[in-house]
Scaffold this motif. Structure first.
Motif, PDB file in Angstrom:
ATOM      1  N   GLN A 297     -17.542 -46.488  26.724  1.00  0.00           N
ATOM      2  CA  GLN A 297     -16.418 -46.759  27.616  1.00  0.00           C
ATOM      3  C   GLN A 297     -15.487 -47.750  26.935  1.00  0.00           C
ATOM      4  O   GLN A 297     -15.942 -48.669  26.250  1.00  0.00           O
ATOM      5  N   ARG A 298     -14.192 -47.534  27.159  1.00  0.00           N
ATOM      6  CA  ARG A 298     -13.181 -48.438  26.620  1.00  0.00           C
ATOM      7  C   ARG A 298     -11.893 -48.266  27.409  1.00  0.00           C
ATOM      8  O   ARG A 298     -11.510 -47.148  27.738  1.00  0.00           O
ATOM      9  N   ASP A 299     -11.254 -49.365  27.712  1.00  0.00           N
ATOM     10  CA  ASP A 299      -9.953 -49.367  28.389  1.00  0.00           C
ATOM     11  C   ASP A 299      -9.955 -48.535  29.671  1.00  0.00           C
ATOM     12  O   ASP A 299      -9.024 -47.787  29.953  1.00  0.00           O
ATOM     13  N   GLY A 300     -11.017 -48.639  30.458  1.00  0.00           N
ATOM     14  CA  GLY A 300     -11.088 -47.935  31.731  1.00  0.00           C
ATOM     15  C   GLY A 300     -11.374 -46.449  31.619  1.00  0.00           C
ATOM     16  O   GLY A 300     -11.231 -45.717  32.590  1.00  0.00           O
ATOM     17  N   ARG A 301     -11.766 -46.002  30.426  1.00  0.00           N
ATOM     18  CA  ARG A 301     -12.067 -44.594  30.195  1.00  0.00           C
ATOM     19  C   ARG A 301     -13.500 -44.464  29.703  1.00  0.00           C
ATOM     20  O   ARG A 301     -13.994 -45.312  28.971  1.00  0.00           O
ATOM     21  N   ALA A 302     -14.166 -43.390  30.108  1.00  0.00           N
ATOM     22  CA  ALA A 302     -15.537 -43.109  29.683  1.00  0.00           C
ATOM     23  C   ALA A 302     -15.557 -41.785  28.929  1.00  0.00           C
ATOM     24  O   ALA A 302     -14.831 -40.848  29.270  1.00  0.00           O
ATOM     25  N   VAL A 303     -16.401 -41.718  27.908  1.00  0.00           N
ATOM     26  CA  VAL A 303     -16.598 -40.479  27.161  1.00  0.00           C
ATOM     27  C   VAL A 303     -18.050 -40.061  27.372  1.00  0.00           C
ATOM     28  O   VAL A 303     -18.978 -40.845  27.169  1.00  0.00           O
ATOM     29  N   VAL A 304     -18.213 -38.815  27.798  1.00  0.00           N
ATOM     30  CA  VAL A 304     -19.514 -38.284  28.186  1.00  0.00           C
ATOM     31  C   VAL A 304     -19.734 -36.976  27.427  1.00  0.00           C
ATOM     32  O   VAL A 304     -18.790 -36.216  27.215  1.00  0.00           O
ATOM     33  N   TYR A 305     -20.983 -36.731  27.032  1.00  0.00           N
ATOM     34  CA  TYR A 305     -21.238 -35.444  26.388  1.00  0.00           C
ATOM     35  C   TYR A 305     -22.454 -34.752  26.996  1.00  0.00           C
ATOM     36  O   TYR A 305     -23.347 -35.392  27.530  1.00  0.00           O
ATOM     37  N   TYR A 306     -22.389 -33.442  26.915  1.00  0.00           N
ATOM     38  CA  TYR A 306     -23.449 -32.585  27.423  1.00  0.00           C
ATOM     39  C   TYR A 306     -24.044 -31.830  26.237  1.00  0.00           C
ATOM     40  O   TYR A 306     -23.375 -31.007  25.629  1.00  0.00           O
ATOM     41  N   PRO A 307     -25.305 -32.112  25.906  1.00  0.00           N
ATOM     42  CA  PRO A 307     -25.937 -31.424  24.774  1.00  0.00           C
ATOM     43  C   PRO A 307     -26.307 -29.992  25.149  1.00  0.00           C
ATOM     44  O   PRO A 307     -26.355 -29.647  26.334  1.00  0.00           O
TER      45      PRO A 307
END
Length: 156
Positions: A112-122
């Protein structure tokens, strides 16, 4: 004296051979990873070498929970077939928190950075037909499952 000279020469040759092998291993392992960088989203990660010459990335914006989510589809593509292997989403931290509280499948947070999240689905299973080259290539993914999350980074 000849025995010592021969022994020293043999030892030197062995050391040079071993040093050469070590250099090749280090350079080949660094060359194996396929690096993906997206300056618009400000992210970077590595994929297993199996994606070299077979990588296709499709970018899309989808609405989830009433807000736009940037979605990357990481595909393995060969001459005969292609399939989505990974899905990566970039969303607000608030939406990610809501999604975690809901029932159903959840992705893995990469950061997460600057109010944004990065998510991944394997990948859940091998999407290709058994006996094909693509199926055989994807069989290595369970052994290299940590490549993407371990290498994920935000870029400036």
């Amino acid at each position: 004296m000849k025995k010592w000279s021969f022994l020293l020469l043999a030892c030197a040759a062995t050391l040079l051979f071993m040093a050469g092998c070590g250099e090749q291993t280090a350079s080949s392992s660094a060359e194996e990873a396929v690096v993906y960088e997206n300056s618009q989203l400000g992210i970077r990660f590595e994929l297993p070498a199996v994606f070299r010459d077979h990588l296709k990335v499709e970018e899309n914006t989808e609405e989830m929970g009433g807000e736009p989510v940037n979605v990357l589809y990481i595909l393995y593509e060969d001459e005969d077939e292609s399939a989505i292997i990974y899905r990566i989403e970039e969303m607000s931290s608030e939406l990610w928190a809501k999604m975690q509280a809901e029932e159903g499948p959840k992705g893995m947070e990469l950061g997460q950075r600057d109010g944004r999240a990065v998510v991944y689905y394997p990948p859940q299973s091998n999407p290709f037909e058994q006996g094909t080259d693509a199926y055989e290539a994807m069989q290595i993914l369970p052994d290299q499952a940590s490549a993407l999350p371990d290498s994920f980074a935000f870029i400036e």
